[in-house]
Motif scaffolding. Structure first.
Motif, PDB file in Angstrom:
ATOM      1  N   MET A   1      46.491  53.642  50.105  1.00 27.27           N
ATOM      2  CA  MET A   1      47.077  53.931  48.794  1.00 27.27           C
ATOM      3  C   MET A   1      48.135  52.884  48.483  1.00 27.27           C
ATOM      4  O   MET A   1      49.097  52.713  49.227  1.00 27.27           O
ATOM      5  CB  MET A   1      47.701  55.335  48.797  1.00 27.27           C
ATOM      6  CG  MET A   1      48.280  55.771  47.469  1.00 27.27           C
ATOM      7  SD  MET A   1      48.808  57.512  47.477  1.00 27.27           S
ATOM      8  CE  MET A   1      50.145  57.447  48.672  1.00 27.27           C
ATOM      9  N   ASN A   2      47.954  52.160  47.384  1.00 27.84           N
ATOM     10  CA  ASN A   2      48.921  51.138  47.005  1.00 27.84           C
ATOM     11  C   ASN A   2      48.955  50.967  45.486  1.00 27.84           C
ATOM     12  O   ASN A   2      48.090  51.476  44.770  1.00 27.84           O
ATOM     13  CB  ASN A   2      48.635  49.802  47.702  1.00 27.84           C
ATOM     14  CG  ASN A   2      47.183  49.388  47.569  1.00 27.84           C
ATOM     15  OD1 ASN A   2      46.619  49.427  46.488  1.00 27.84           O
ATOM     16  ND2 ASN A   2      46.572  48.979  48.688  1.00 27.84           N
ATOM     17  N   ILE A   3      49.979  50.227  45.026  1.00 28.94           N
ATOM     18  CA  ILE A   3      50.240  50.123  43.586  1.00 28.94           C
ATOM     19  C   ILE A   3      50.375  48.662  43.181  1.00 28.94           C
ATOM     20  O   ILE A   3      51.090  47.884  43.814  1.00 28.94           O
ATOM     21  CB  ILE A   3      51.546  50.847  43.216  1.00 28.94           C
ATOM     22  CG1 ILE A   3      51.536  52.298  43.703  1.00 28.94           C
ATOM     23  CG2 ILE A   3      51.781  50.808  41.710  1.00 28.94           C
ATOM     24  CD1 ILE A   3      52.878  52.999  43.529  1.00 28.94           C
ATOM     25  N   SER A   4      49.689  48.317  42.102  1.00 26.94           N
ATOM     26  CA  SER A   4      49.921  47.038  41.432  1.00 26.94           C
ATOM     27  C   SER A   4      50.896  47.292  40.288  1.00 26.94           C
ATOM     28  O   SER A   4      50.646  48.137  39.429  1.00 26.94           O
ATOM     29  CB  SER A   4      48.604  46.470  40.878  1.00 26.94           C
ATOM     30  OG  SER A   4      47.722  46.121  41.916  1.00 26.94           O
ATOM     31  N   CYS A   5      52.032  46.565  40.290  1.00 28.30           N
ATOM     32  CA  CYS A   5      53.081  46.805  39.303  1.00 28.30           C
ATOM     33  C   CYS A   5      53.117  45.699  38.262  1.00 28.30           C
ATOM     34  O   CYS A   5      53.197  44.513  38.599  1.00 28.30           O
ATOM     35  CB  CYS A   5      54.447  46.884  39.992  1.00 28.30           C
ATOM     36  SG  CYS A   5      54.585  48.210  41.201  1.00 28.30           S
ATOM     37  N   PHE A   6      53.062  46.099  37.000  1.00 35.57           N
ATOM     38  CA  PHE A   6      53.165  45.165  35.883  1.00 35.57           C
ATOM     39  C   PHE A   6      54.430  45.522  35.109  1.00 35.57           C
ATOM     40  O   PHE A   6      54.584  46.647  34.635  1.00 35.57           O
ATOM     41  CB  PHE A   6      51.931  45.252  34.992  1.00 35.57           C
ATOM     42  CG  PHE A   6      50.670  44.817  35.686  1.00 35.57           C
ATOM     43  CD1 PHE A   6      50.189  43.529  35.534  1.00 35.57           C
ATOM     44  CD2 PHE A   6      49.982  45.701  36.513  1.00 35.57           C
ATOM     45  CE1 PHE A   6      49.030  43.121  36.188  1.00 35.57           C
ATOM     46  CE2 PHE A   6      48.823  45.302  37.169  1.00 35.57           C
ATOM     47  CZ  PHE A   6      48.349  44.008  37.013  1.00 35.57           C
ATOM     48  N   ILE A   7      55.337  44.563  34.997  1.00 37.67           N
ATOM     49  CA  ILE A   7      56.658  44.871  34.438  1.00 37.67           C
ATOM     50  C   ILE A   7      56.966  43.927  33.273  1.00 37.67           C
ATOM     51  O   ILE A   7      56.544  42.767  33.256  1.00 37.67           O
ATOM     52  CB  ILE A   7      57.763  44.769  35.503  1.00 37.67           C
ATOM     53  CG1 ILE A   7      57.851  43.360  36.080  1.00 37.67           C
ATOM     54  CG2 ILE A   7      57.487  45.777  36.610  1.00 37.67           C
ATOM     55  CD1 ILE A   7      58.977  43.194  37.106  1.00 37.67           C
ATOM     56  N   ALA A   8      57.705  44.447  32.296  1.00 35.73           N
ATOM     57  CA  ALA A   8      58.085  43.657  31.131  1.00 35.73           C
ATOM     58  C   ALA A   8      59.080  42.577  31.522  1.00 35.73           C
ATOM     59  O   ALA A   8      59.922  42.764  32.402  1.00 35.73           O
ATOM     60  CB  ALA A   8      58.687  44.569  30.064  1.00 35.73           C
ATOM     61  N   GLU A  30      51.670  44.479  44.768  1.00 38.47           N
ATOM     62  CA  GLU A  30      51.899  43.234  44.035  1.00 38.47           C
ATOM     63  C   GLU A  30      52.752  43.531  42.804  1.00 38.47           C
ATOM     64  O   GLU A  30      52.773  44.658  42.295  1.00 38.47           O
ATOM     65  CB  GLU A  30      50.572  42.600  43.608  1.00 38.47           C
ATOM     66  CG  GLU A  30      49.702  43.516  42.749  1.00 38.47           C
ATOM     67  CD  GLU A  30      48.317  42.928  42.500  1.00 38.47           C
ATOM     68  OE1 GLU A  30      48.133  41.731  42.762  1.00 38.47           O
ATOM     69  OE2 GLU A  30      47.433  43.680  42.036  1.00 38.47           O
ATOM     70  N   ILE A  31      53.479  42.511  42.341  1.00 41.55           N
ATOM     71  CA  ILE A  31      54.330  42.630  41.162  1.00 41.55           C
ATOM     72  C   ILE A  31      53.986  41.478  40.217  1.00 41.55           C
ATOM     73  O   ILE A  31      54.000  40.310  40.617  1.00 41.55           O
ATOM     74  CB  ILE A  31      55.824  42.577  41.529  1.00 41.55           C
ATOM     75  CG1 ILE A  31      56.165  43.689  42.524  1.00 41.55           C
ATOM     76  CG2 ILE A  31      56.691  42.696  40.274  1.00 41.55           C
ATOM     77  CD1 ILE A  31      57.576  43.583  43.091  1.00 41.55           C
ATOM     78  N   ILE A  32      53.691  41.832  38.977  1.00 44.52           N
ATOM     79  CA  ILE A  32      53.303  40.831  37.984  1.00 44.52           C
ATOM     80  C   ILE A  32      54.129  41.051  36.721  1.00 44.52           C
ATOM     81  O   ILE A  32      54.183  42.158  36.186  1.00 44.52           O
ATOM     82  CB  ILE A  32      51.804  40.915  37.662  1.00 44.52           C
ATOM     83  CG1 ILE A  32      50.984  40.657  38.937  1.00 44.52           C
ATOM     84  CG2 ILE A  32      51.417  39.927  36.561  1.00 44.52           C
ATOM     85  CD1 ILE A  32      49.502  40.901  38.781  1.00 44.52           C
ATOM     86  N   VAL A  33      54.782  39.988  36.242  1.00 42.63           N
ATOM     87  CA  VAL A  33      55.594  40.055  35.032  1.00 42.63           C
ATOM     88  C   VAL A  33      54.712  39.767  33.818  1.00 42.63           C
ATOM     89  O   VAL A  33      53.889  38.841  33.832  1.00 42.63           O
ATOM     90  CB  VAL A  33      56.757  39.047  35.096  1.00 42.63           C
ATOM     91  CG1 VAL A  33      57.515  39.004  33.769  1.00 42.63           C
ATOM     92  CG2 VAL A  33      57.700  39.402  36.233  1.00 42.63           C
ATOM     93  N   VAL A  34      54.881  40.584  32.767  1.00 41.01           N
ATOM     94  CA  VAL A  34      54.171  40.374  31.509  1.00 41.01           C
ATOM     95  C   VAL A  34      55.181  39.877  30.485  1.00 41.01           C
ATOM     96  O   VAL A  34      56.079  40.614  30.061  1.00 41.01           O
ATOM     97  CB  VAL A  34      53.519  41.689  31.015  1.00 41.01           C
ATOM     98  CG1 VAL A  34      52.777  41.452  29.707  1.00 41.01           C
ATOM     99  CG2 VAL A  34      52.581  42.242  32.077  1.00 41.01           C
ATOM    100  N   GLY A  35      55.085  38.602  30.117  1.00 41.49           N
ATOM    101  CA  GLY A  35      56.058  38.033  29.189  1.00 41.49           C
ATOM    102  C   GLY A  35      55.658  36.657  28.717  1.00 41.49           C
ATOM    103  O   GLY A  35      54.639  36.090  29.162  1.00 41.49           O
ATOM    104  N   GLU A  36      56.459  36.091  27.842  1.00 41.79           N
ATOM    105  CA  GLU A  36      56.142  34.796  27.244  1.00 41.79           C
ATOM    106  C   GLU A  36      56.361  33.632  28.209  1.00 41.79           C
ATOM    107  O   GLU A  36      55.737  32.575  28.074  1.00 41.79           O
ATOM    108  CB  GLU A  36      57.001  34.582  25.985  1.00 41.79           C
ATOM    109  CG  GLU A  36      56.709  35.552  24.852  1.00 41.79           C
ATOM    110  CD  GLU A  36      55.434  35.218  24.095  1.00 41.79           C
ATOM    111  OE1 GLU A  36      54.703  34.297  24.521  1.00 41.79           O
ATOM    112  OE2 GLU A  36      55.157  35.892  23.093  1.00 41.79           O
ATOM    113  N   HIS A  37      57.266  33.814  29.190  1.00 46.62           N
ATOM    114  CA  HIS A  37      57.621  32.693  30.058  1.00 46.62           C
ATOM    115  C   HIS A  37      57.433  33.053  31.520  1.00 46.62           C
ATOM    116  O   HIS A  37      57.685  34.185  31.939  1.00 46.62           O
ATOM    117  CB  HIS A  37      59.075  32.269  29.803  1.00 46.62           C
ATOM    118  CG  HIS A  37      59.369  31.952  28.371  1.00 46.62           C
ATOM    119  ND1 HIS A  37      58.893  30.818  27.753  1.00 46.62           N
ATOM    120  CD2 HIS A  37      60.074  32.652  27.424  1.00 46.62           C
ATOM    121  CE1 HIS A  37      59.300  30.806  26.495  1.00 46.62           C
ATOM    122  NE2 HIS A  37      60.013  31.907  26.267  1.00 46.62           N
TER     123      HIS A  37
END
Length: 487
Positions: A1-8, A30-37
């Motif tokens: 059981m694991n989580i992929s995290c997408f953050i603003a 994993e951690i993935i940023v969702v943004g312009e830069h």
């Protein structure tokens, strides 16, 4: 059981704090940023997008996610995770087989930590501003399946679209536990926030939200085509052509102005004014009596029962033997914008062959000076799709007027909030609702307004009730379509 995290995306400081919070959990894969830069942070992925609102951003998530669960954190502020929050969320998601899971939370507002409970999601929770909070957990398998069905591209409605599609696949589950803390940046009063969706600058956003909701209603079997029952307005005799109905309790500051604005109306037909005085304890009753003593058009009605809300007062007024063919609303706080409003409303009934007419109004303060957002015209209500879009928006506009036989048959819910919305949904299932897009009255916003400033418990109660109204109408329309009735 694991989580992929997408953050603003956020400032470097806030982003680092959120990343540190996430990395502290062994469940985070994993951690993935969702943004312009590009955040340029070691071990952190990046999706180039303007937040989570576009279809392209949501589809990019599907291409990158690898965890059993997918987490969205949608606020550009530092996040604080509660004790064992992720473990609780994942466990509950598995136990309930939820497609989406959300929770209560704390909010840091103007330096103070406050609990913010959410409400249960219902089939009728179709408004695009439903508050899930900023931390949402998805079952990755369900999320990918929903994303694969995204056949329209949105610039604003991507997150809303995916939520609706997930509701077609599985349960949207609320955890009644305070599992995280977010920062509240919108500190306006509830009476200001409630009009965001009719603000002209948000018009393109609303068009996309309407498209997404209409698509959902079609897939859910609750969509109604623009075909309506016709009305013959000569089927019954009435004492007058129209009656203005004002339910009132303790409005000594404004009731006189409201009465004057009705009595000054110019028409080529007879009308009267039915004031339902709901046991006022200030000078309201005295003021009404003074007007009624000099003008026979005024009917001062005090109900037989003391358990009536605004809706119950409307029932009493409409049932009165002196009620006219058309019953026209005016709140005791407000006043008509000129002396031709009643004539325009009655004309709209005949021209548009409708059972209900909704006008537009201008927001003013107690001094009658215009305040933002100014004109509230509810342009999202159209003859072609208004009856469907009505299930998404949180109100149908004002002033409202009704063909009295239809209103007498349906009955108004005996509540003091949402009763007009319930009527509009019910009526629009069968009949056309006419529109006047020009301002017909001045709506005063002041501290005594019932929705000027609501605490979270009252706001949640209001939202839950309207969601329930939508749910009942959603189910009714599904049956209506399934039965083969003309839609």
């Amino acid at each position: 059981m694991n989580i992929s995290c997408f953050i603003a995306a956020a400032t470097r400081t806030d982003l680092q704090q959120t990343v540190d919070e996430l990395r502290a959990s062994e469940l985070v894969k994993e951690i993935i940023v969702v943004g312009e830069h590009d955040p340029n942070m070691p071990g952190i992925g990046w999706i180039k997008a303007d937040g989570f609102k576009t279809t392209n951003a949501i589809k990019a998530v599907a291409s990158k996610v690898t965890g059993n669960f997918t987490l969205f954190y949608t606020k550009p502020m530092a996040l604080k995770i509660g004790q064992n929050a992720f473990e609780r969320m994942c466990q509950m998601a598995m136990d309930s087989n939820a497609a989406l899971l959300y929770s209560d939370y704390y909010e840091l507002k103007e330096g103070a930590l406050q609990p913010h409970p959410t409400i249960e999601y219902q089939d009728g929770s179709l408004r695009d501003d439903f508050n899930f909070g900023s931390l949402i957990l998805y079952k990755t398998e369900a999320l990918k399946k929903a994303i694969s069905g995204m056949d329209l591209d949105y610039n604003f409605a991507g997150l809303y679209d995916i939520r609706l599609k997930l509701s077609q696949l599985g349960k949207l589950v609320r955890m009644p536990e305070f599992l995280y803390t977010e920062v509240e940046t919108d500190v306006r009063k509830t009476g200001q926030k409630m009009f965001d969706y009719v603000d002209p600058k948000n018009r393109q956003v609303q068009i996309e939200m309407e498209q997404a909701c209409t698509d959902h209603l079609k897939k859910a079997g609750a969509y109604l085509t623009p075909k309506f029952k016709k009305i013959a307005f000569d089927k019954a005799d009435f004492p007058v052509e129209a009656s203005v109905i004002i339910p009132v309790r303790n409005r000594e500051k404004t009731i006189g102005d409201a009465i004057k604005s009705v009595l000054s109306q110019q028409t080529d037909f007879q009308f009267n004014l039915i004031i339902v005085d709901n046991f006022s304890t200030d000078r309201t009753t005295e003021i009404i009596k003074s007007f009624a003593s000099t003008d026979q058009r005024i009917i001062h009605l005090i109900p037989d029962r003391k358990d009536l809300g605004i809706g119950g007062c409307w029932n009493a007024g409409v049932a009165h033997e002196q009620c006219g063919k058309f019953a026209i609303q005016l709140d005791s706080d407000d006043l008509y914008i000129d002396d031709h409003v009643i004539a325009r409303v009655v004309k709209a009934f005949y021209e548009q062959n409708c059972a209900m007419v909704v006008g537009s109004y201008r927001m003013v303060n107690f001094k009658l000076e215009e305040i933002p957002p100014g004109l509230i015209d509810h342009k999202e209500w159209t003859p072609e799709n208004g009856r469907n879009n009505a299930l998404r928006i949180n109100g149908l506009g004002a002033p409202r007027a009704f063909y009295t036989p239809v209103l007498r048959n349906i009955k108004v819910p005996n509540t003091s909030y949402g009763e007009d919305y319930a009527l509009g949904l019910n009526i629009s299932r069968h009949y056309q609702i006419g529109r006047i897009y020009d301002a017909l009255y001045l709506c005063r916003r002041w501290d005594d307004n019932s929705d000027a400033e609501l605490d979270i418990q009252k706001l949640n109660a209001h939202n839950f009730y309207k969601d329930k109204i939508r749910t009942l109408e959603f189910w009714a329309r599904q049956q209506y379509v399934k039965s083969g009735q003309p839609v």
